[in-house]
Design a protein around this motif. Structure first.
Motif, PDB file in Angstrom:
ATOM      1  N   PHE A 293      32.354  40.203  49.593  1.00 33.53           N
ATOM      2  CA  PHE A 293      31.513  40.796  48.563  1.00 33.53           C
ATOM      3  C   PHE A 293      32.339  41.601  47.566  1.00 33.53           C
ATOM      4  O   PHE A 293      33.402  42.121  47.901  1.00 33.53           O
ATOM      5  CB  PHE A 293      30.502  41.763  49.188  1.00 33.53           C
ATOM      6  CG  PHE A 293      29.617  41.131  50.212  1.00 33.53           C
ATOM      7  CD1 PHE A 293      28.557  40.332  49.835  1.00 33.53           C
ATOM      8  CD2 PHE A 293      29.837  41.343  51.561  1.00 33.53           C
ATOM      9  CE1 PHE A 293      27.732  39.750  50.773  1.00 33.53           C
ATOM     10  CE2 PHE A 293      29.021  40.768  52.515  1.00 33.53           C
ATOM     11  CZ  PHE A 293      27.960  39.969  52.125  1.00 33.53           C
ATOM     12  N   ALA A 294      31.786  41.734  46.366  1.00 35.00           N
ATOM     13  CA  ALA A 294      32.305  42.662  45.366  1.00 35.00           C
ATOM     14  C   ALA A 294      31.095  43.308  44.697  1.00 35.00           C
ATOM     15  O   ALA A 294      30.036  42.686  44.574  1.00 35.00           O
ATOM     16  CB  ALA A 294      33.158  41.942  44.330  1.00 35.00           C
ATOM     17  N   VAL A 295      31.263  44.559  44.286  1.00 41.14           N
ATOM     18  CA  VAL A 295      30.216  45.282  43.560  1.00 41.14           C
ATOM     19  C   VAL A 295      30.827  45.817  42.275  1.00 41.14           C
ATOM     20  O   VAL A 295      31.823  46.534  42.309  1.00 41.14           O
ATOM     21  CB  VAL A 295      29.632  46.452  44.399  1.00 41.14           C
ATOM     22  CG1 VAL A 295      28.593  47.218  43.588  1.00 41.14           C
ATOM     23  CG2 VAL A 295      29.056  45.943  45.708  1.00 41.14           C
ATOM     24  N   ARG A 296      30.222  45.430  41.162  1.00 39.83           N
ATOM     25  CA  ARG A 296      30.622  45.932  39.856  1.00 39.83           C
ATOM     26  C   ARG A 296      29.372  46.450  39.160  1.00 39.83           C
ATOM     27  O   ARG A 296      28.275  45.948  39.367  1.00 39.83           O
ATOM     28  CB  ARG A 296      31.259  44.835  38.994  1.00 39.83           C
ATOM     29  CG  ARG A 296      32.553  44.270  39.538  1.00 39.83           C
ATOM     30  CD  ARG A 296      33.665  45.314  39.570  1.00 39.83           C
ATOM     31  NE  ARG A 296      34.936  44.763  39.958  1.00 39.83           N
ATOM     32  CZ  ARG A 296      35.358  44.597  41.211  1.00 39.83           C
ATOM     33  NH1 ARG A 296      34.579  44.938  42.216  1.00 39.83           N
ATOM     34  NH2 ARG A 296      36.544  44.091  41.466  1.00 39.83           N
ATOM     35  N   PHE A 297      29.565  47.456  38.303  1.00 38.97           N
ATOM     36  CA  PHE A 297      28.415  48.050  37.622  1.00 38.97           C
ATOM     37  C   PHE A 297      28.793  48.533  36.238  1.00 38.97           C
ATOM     38  O   PHE A 297      29.956  48.802  35.941  1.00 38.97           O
ATOM     39  CB  PHE A 297      27.839  49.214  38.440  1.00 38.97           C
ATOM     40  CG  PHE A 297      28.784  50.382  38.554  1.00 38.97           C
ATOM     41  CD1 PHE A 297      28.763  51.412  37.620  1.00 38.97           C
ATOM     42  CD2 PHE A 297      29.713  50.446  39.580  1.00 38.97           C
ATOM     43  CE1 PHE A 297      29.644  52.478  37.712  1.00 38.97           C
ATOM     44  CE2 PHE A 297      30.595  51.509  39.687  1.00 38.97           C
ATOM     45  CZ  PHE A 297      30.564  52.524  38.749  1.00 38.97           C
TER      46      PHE A 297
ATOM     47  N   THR B  32      35.220  47.533  34.231  1.00 37.35           N
ATOM     48  CA  THR B  32      36.600  47.510  33.751  1.00 37.35           C
ATOM     49  C   THR B  32      37.564  46.991  34.817  1.00 37.35           C
ATOM     50  O   THR B  32      38.707  46.670  34.497  1.00 37.35           O
ATOM     51  CB  THR B  32      37.042  48.913  33.295  1.00 37.35           C
ATOM     52  OG1 THR B  32      36.831  49.838  34.374  1.00 37.35           O
ATOM     53  CG2 THR B  32      36.250  49.360  32.066  1.00 37.35           C
ATOM     54  N   GLN B  33      37.104  46.915  36.054  1.00 36.37           N
ATOM     55  CA  GLN B  33      37.916  46.378  37.149  1.00 36.37           C
ATOM     56  C   GLN B  33      37.553  44.901  37.351  1.00 36.37           C
ATOM     57  O   GLN B  33      36.472  44.596  37.845  1.00 36.37           O
ATOM     58  CB  GLN B  33      37.668  47.156  38.436  1.00 36.37           C
ATOM     59  CG  GLN B  33      38.023  48.618  38.341  1.00 36.37           C
ATOM     60  CD  GLN B  33      39.508  48.803  38.111  1.00 36.37           C
ATOM     61  OE1 GLN B  33      40.342  48.224  38.798  1.00 36.37           O
ATOM     62  NE2 GLN B  33      39.841  49.606  37.109  1.00 36.37           N
ATOM     63  N   PRO B  34      38.439  43.994  36.963  1.00 31.46           N
ATOM     64  CA  PRO B  34      38.108  42.563  37.060  1.00 31.46           C
ATOM     65  C   PRO B  34      38.030  42.078  38.505  1.00 31.46           C
ATOM     66  O   PRO B  34      38.532  42.717  39.423  1.00 31.46           O
ATOM     67  CB  PRO B  34      39.269  41.891  36.325  1.00 31.46           C
ATOM     68  CG  PRO B  34      40.401  42.851  36.424  1.00 31.46           C
ATOM     69  CD  PRO B  34      39.784  44.228  36.449  1.00 31.46           C
ATOM     70  N   ILE B  35      37.397  40.937  38.670  1.00 28.29           N
ATOM     71  CA  ILE B  35      37.359  40.265  39.965  1.00 28.29           C
ATOM     72  C   ILE B  35      38.664  39.476  40.067  1.00 28.29           C
ATOM     73  O   ILE B  35      38.882  38.529  39.307  1.00 28.29           O
ATOM     74  CB  ILE B  35      36.148  39.310  40.074  1.00 28.29           C
ATOM     75  CG1 ILE B  35      34.838  40.060  39.868  1.00 28.29           C
ATOM     76  CG2 ILE B  35      36.166  38.549  41.395  1.00 28.29           C
ATOM     77  CD1 ILE B  35      34.525  41.089  40.911  1.00 28.29           C
ATOM     78  N   THR B  36      39.545  39.881  40.960  1.00 30.77           N
ATOM     79  CA  THR B  36      40.854  39.233  41.067  1.00 30.77           C
ATOM     80  C   THR B  36      40.966  38.322  42.285  1.00 30.77           C
ATOM     81  O   THR B  36      41.834  37.460  42.315  1.00 30.77           O
ATOM     82  CB  THR B  36      41.979  40.293  41.127  1.00 30.77           C
ATOM     83  OG1 THR B  36      41.726  41.168  42.233  1.00 30.77           O
ATOM     84  CG2 THR B  36      42.035  41.094  39.830  1.00 30.77           C
TER      85      THR B  36
ATOM     86  N   SER C 170      33.992  36.783  31.222  1.00 28.50           N
ATOM     87  CA  SER C 170      35.384  36.797  31.696  1.00 28.50           C
ATOM     88  C   SER C 170      35.527  36.281  33.124  1.00 28.50           C
ATOM     89  O   SER C 170      36.641  36.063  33.592  1.00 28.50           O
ATOM     90  CB  SER C 170      35.950  38.219  31.627  1.00 28.50           C
ATOM     91  OG  SER C 170      35.423  39.020  32.689  1.00 28.50           O
ATOM     92  N   LEU C 171      34.404  36.092  33.814  1.00 33.02           N
ATOM     93  CA  LEU C 171      34.468  35.671  35.217  1.00 33.02           C
ATOM     94  C   LEU C 171      34.963  34.240  35.358  1.00 33.02           C
ATOM     95  O   LEU C 171      34.612  33.370  34.560  1.00 33.02           O
ATOM     96  CB  LEU C 171      33.092  35.803  35.877  1.00 33.02           C
ATOM     97  CG  LEU C 171      32.556  37.219  36.048  1.00 33.02           C
ATOM     98  CD1 LEU C 171      31.113  37.184  36.551  1.00 33.02           C
ATOM     99  CD2 LEU C 171      33.435  38.021  36.994  1.00 33.02           C
TER     100      LEU C 171
END
Length: 135
Positions: free
Chosen positions: A3-7, A33-37, A64-65
């Motif tokens: 999982f990842a959580v971005r907001f 501002t923190q990309p999914i890497t 950008s994903l």
């Protein structure tokens, strides 16, 4: 499952929800501002309405994903006036070929004199309970 959580938030309301979701999933809630890497099965994306649309930063983040790194997006957020941002987020996700989960979490958010104290503890518990179903 990974999982990842971005907001994205202007008021801090969606950040509170993101932290509750992330704590349930055992990950960190990070701003857009923190990309999914790294590849993730599920990206929980927190956002809200600003001037009757999702913020341009949310759109830019979705654009950008890398669809090879994100299995699907789960939408969540808060708003004082309008409810679901699902259709707006899905329209962006469709452009980049990332599926949206049909479920989402939404609650009222405090703005000026509307919905004082929201999201409250009950809202945060409900957000965590919502996230639990994906584990």
């Amino acid at each position: 499952m990974k999982f990842a959580v971005r907001f994205y938030t202007k008021t801090g309301n969606t950040k509170k929800l993101a932290q509750a979701v992330a704590a349930e999933l055992g990950v960190e809630a990070l701003p857009l501002t923190q990309p999914i890497t790294e590849a993730v099965d599920v990206l929980f994306l927190g956002n809200s309405y600003y001037a009757f649309d999702i913020d341009p930063e949310v759109k830019a983040f979705i654009n950008s994903l890398d669809k090879s790194k994100v299995g699907k997006i789960v939408n969540f957020g808060s708003a004082a006036m309008l409810n679901s941002t699902y259709k707006k987020v899905k329209a962006q996700a469709d452009k980049v070929g990332i599926p949206m989960d049909p479920n989402e979490f939404h609650c009222k958010g405090e703005f000026k004199f509307f919905h004082k104290g929201r999201p409250n503890e009950d809202d945060l518990k409900a957000a965590a309970e919502f996230a639990k179903q994906y584990k």
